[in-house]
Write a protein that holds these residues in place. Structure first.
Motif, PDB file in Angstrom:
ATOM      1  N   HIS A 125      59.224   8.994 -36.200  1.00  0.00           N
ATOM      2  CA  HIS A 125      60.163   8.592 -35.055  1.00  0.00           C
ATOM      3  C   HIS A 125      60.030   9.849 -34.072  1.00  0.00           C
ATOM      4  CE1 HIS A 125      61.449   4.575 -35.652  1.00  0.00           C
ATOM      5  NE2 HIS A 125      61.701   4.860 -36.799  1.00  0.00           N
ATOM      6  N   PRO A 126      60.010   9.748 -33.014  1.00  0.00           N
ATOM      7  CA  PRO A 126      60.167  10.905 -32.081  1.00  0.00           C
ATOM      8  C   PRO A 126      61.511  11.515 -31.971  1.00  0.00           C
ATOM      9  CG  PRO A 126      60.057   8.890 -30.806  1.00  0.00           C
ATOM     10  CD  PRO A 126      59.794   8.458 -32.154  1.00  0.00           C
ATOM     11  N   TYR A 127      62.679  10.802 -32.375  1.00  0.00           N
ATOM     12  CA  TYR A 127      63.835  11.548 -32.222  1.00  0.00           C
ATOM     13  C   TYR A 127      64.118  12.004 -33.550  1.00  0.00           C
ATOM     14  CZ  TYR A 127      64.824   6.510 -34.058  1.00  0.00           C
ATOM     15  OH  TYR A 127      64.660   5.399 -34.618  1.00  0.00           O
ATOM     16  N   ALA A 130      62.551  15.310 -32.807  1.00  0.00           N
ATOM     17  CA  ALA A 130      63.321  16.104 -31.817  1.00  0.00           C
ATOM     18  C   ALA A 130      64.703  16.589 -32.477  1.00  0.00           C
ATOM     19  CB  ALA A 130      64.008  15.240 -30.550  1.00  0.00           C
ATOM     20  N   SER A 238      68.002   2.480 -35.509  1.00  0.00           N
ATOM     21  CA  SER A 238      66.609   2.370 -35.084  1.00  0.00           C
ATOM     22  C   SER A 238      65.954   1.262 -34.764  1.00  0.00           C
ATOM     23  CB  SER A 238      65.532   3.328 -36.223  1.00  0.00           C
ATOM     24  OG  SER A 238      65.670   2.156 -37.438  1.00  0.00           O
ATOM     25  N   PRO A 289      68.359  13.133 -25.343  1.00  0.00           N
ATOM     26  CA  PRO A 289      67.096  12.417 -24.499  1.00  0.00           C
ATOM     27  C   PRO A 289      66.829  10.957 -24.840  1.00  0.00           C
ATOM     28  CG  PRO A 289      66.349  13.951 -26.011  1.00  0.00           C
ATOM     29  CD  PRO A 289      67.709  13.878 -26.283  1.00  0.00           C
ATOM     30  N   HIS A 290      66.362  10.167 -24.016  1.00  0.00           N
ATOM     31  CA  HIS A 290      65.724   8.792 -24.127  1.00  0.00           C
ATOM     32  C   HIS A 290      64.244   9.021 -24.883  1.00  0.00           C
ATOM     33  CE1 HIS A 290      64.834   4.663 -23.825  1.00  0.00           C
ATOM     34  NE2 HIS A 290      63.694   5.178 -23.123  1.00  0.00           N
ATOM     35  N   PHE A 291      64.044   8.114 -25.882  1.00  0.00           N
ATOM     36  CA  PHE A 291      62.948   7.989 -26.426  1.00  0.00           C
ATOM     37  C   PHE A 291      62.180   6.289 -26.475  1.00  0.00           C
ATOM     38  CE2 PHE A 291      64.764  11.543 -28.487  1.00  0.00           C
ATOM     39  CZ  PHE A 291      63.771  12.434 -28.503  1.00  0.00           C
ATOM     40  N   ASP A 292      61.234   6.193 -26.105  1.00  0.00           N
ATOM     41  CA  ASP A 292      60.678   4.717 -26.087  1.00  0.00           C
ATOM     42  C   ASP A 292      60.540   4.341 -27.772  1.00  0.00           C
ATOM     43  OD1 ASP A 292      60.641   4.515 -23.334  1.00  0.00           O
ATOM     44  OD2 ASP A 292      58.356   5.409 -23.423  1.00  0.00           O
ATOM     45  N   LYS A 293      60.711   3.005 -27.797  1.00  0.00           N
ATOM     46  CA  LYS A 293      60.660   2.762 -29.175  1.00  0.00           C
ATOM     47  C   LYS A 293      59.273   2.652 -29.728  1.00  0.00           C
ATOM     48  CE  LYS A 293      62.006  -1.323 -32.106  1.00  0.00           C
ATOM     49  NZ  LYS A 293      62.478  -2.563 -32.261  1.00  0.00           N
TER      50      LYS A 293
END
Length: 356
Positions: A125-127, A130, A238, A289-293
């Motif tokens: 997951h990108p978050y 991050a 998530s 920040p915002h992350f696309d799913k």
């Protein structure tokens, strides 16, 4: 990638079907075979047009890698069989049934000179990535708090093995959390567990309260329950699992000498002005920040393919990381059953989560 990776999936249970879906969907993968011993399941998969076989010996020769999505006790024999055929392996979590089995799998991969990856997909997951990068902003880690509580529906326990020792939230769900903590902050080195079966009245625990110690002296607490309804769990925050209702609530909180972070929103509380960060001064809140799913299992298999194509990767779960997560998951089960703290290195090699 130069050419798609010829890959087989061993096991067509619920998680196996997820790997089959992403393998079919990914341009980086050619699904060569689905290995499934049960005839009825094979027939159903064949009707869907999938290349299904009954045994490893029937897998096409061009196969270079496999996903092992069988029950945990089968991870050792299937991994050894795959490595002996020259296939790189992505094995589902938990890594193995015991530390001895995990060691045997690691040794076999090293001897064969083949990649062995453990399927802790939450890292993708990108978050999660991050969060790993953001944690230094809060200074020295002091402590963390986790709250994982979902109410599994009553019919979940109609399946007999789900009521037996080794099938509670510690065995079924905790390894995810341990590896994610390891990815972001480092694996705990000691755990103390209190367990209860008071809500469901089964042999297995339905709730556990855990206390962790980390390498740098930081402490953590974690509530695990599959009997208490709440919006606080990784699956809810998530929304990666369509069978579990989503929420927008953080379920992990980290505190350090310079501030605090919430996960997975990555909301940061830090210094609001110059000078020492201390209790008389308000903390400034910064939204994350915002992350696309994304589909993390798809991201994981694409990373696996890229790795085998000669790439490098610092996100996929290497065997030493999978071993560490397994060790502390088993340590938690051992602590709950012996009513004492358990440190890294104290879990017997043959312990499978249930004292005999």
């Amino acid at each position: 990638m130069k050419t798609p990776l010829p890959l087989g999936v061993i096991g067509a249970g619920s998680i196996g079907r997820r790997h089959i879906e992403v393998a079919v969907d990914s341009p980086n993968i050619t699904l060569t075979a689905v290995v499934e011993p049960h005839a009825e399941t094979r027939a159903k998969l064949a009707r869907q047009g999938l290349p299904v076989v009954a045994t490893l010996d029937e897998v096409p020769k061009e196969t270079r890698a496999c996903v092992i999505a069988t029950p945990t006790p089968d991870h050792l024999p299937s991994t050894l069989a795959a490595l002996s055929r020259g296939w790189a392996v992505l094995v589902e979590k938990p890594f193995a049934e015991s530390l001895d089995n995990a060691r045997a799998m690691m040794q076999a991969a090293e001897t064969a000179g083949l990649p062995l990856i453990v399927g802790h997909h939450r890292r993708c997951h990108p978050y999660a990535m991050a969060m790993r990068d953001a944690l230094p902003a809060i200074g020295q880690l002091v402590g963390l708090q986790g709250f994982w509580s979902v109410r599994k529906h009553d019919t979940y326990y109609d399946v007999p093995w789900r009521r037996l020792p080794g099938a509670g939230p510690l065995a079924s769900n905790l390894s995810h959390e341990i590896d994610l903590l390891g990815f972001m902050t480092g694996i705990p080195t000691e755990v103390t567990a209190l367990t209860s079966s008071a809500t469901r009245g089964l042999v297995i625990e339905d709730t556990a309260a855990l206390a962790f110690r980390f390498e740098n002296g930081a402490l953590g607490s974690f509530l695990m329950s599959d009997a208490g309804a709440s919006p606080w769990s990784f699956e809810a925050t998530s929304a990666e699992n369509p069978e579990i209702a989503g929420s927008d609530q953080d379920y992990l909180r980290f505190t350090g000498t310079l501030g605090a972070l919430a996960f997975p929103s990555l909301t940061l509380w830090g210094a609001s002005g110059p000078g020492e960060v201390e209790w008389s001064k308000p903390l400034a809140q910064t939204p994350g920040p915002h992350f696309d799913k994304i589909d993390p299992i798809r991201a994981q298999i694409d990373r696996f393919a890229a790795l085998l194509d000669g790439g490098t990767d610092d996100v996929l779960c290497r065997p030493e990381n999978g071993f560490a997560a397994l060790e502390m998951t088993l340590a938690t089960a051992l602590s709950g059953q012996t009513h004492r703290p358990v440190k890294r290195g104290e879990v017997p090699g043959d312990f499978t989560g249930v004292l005999t």
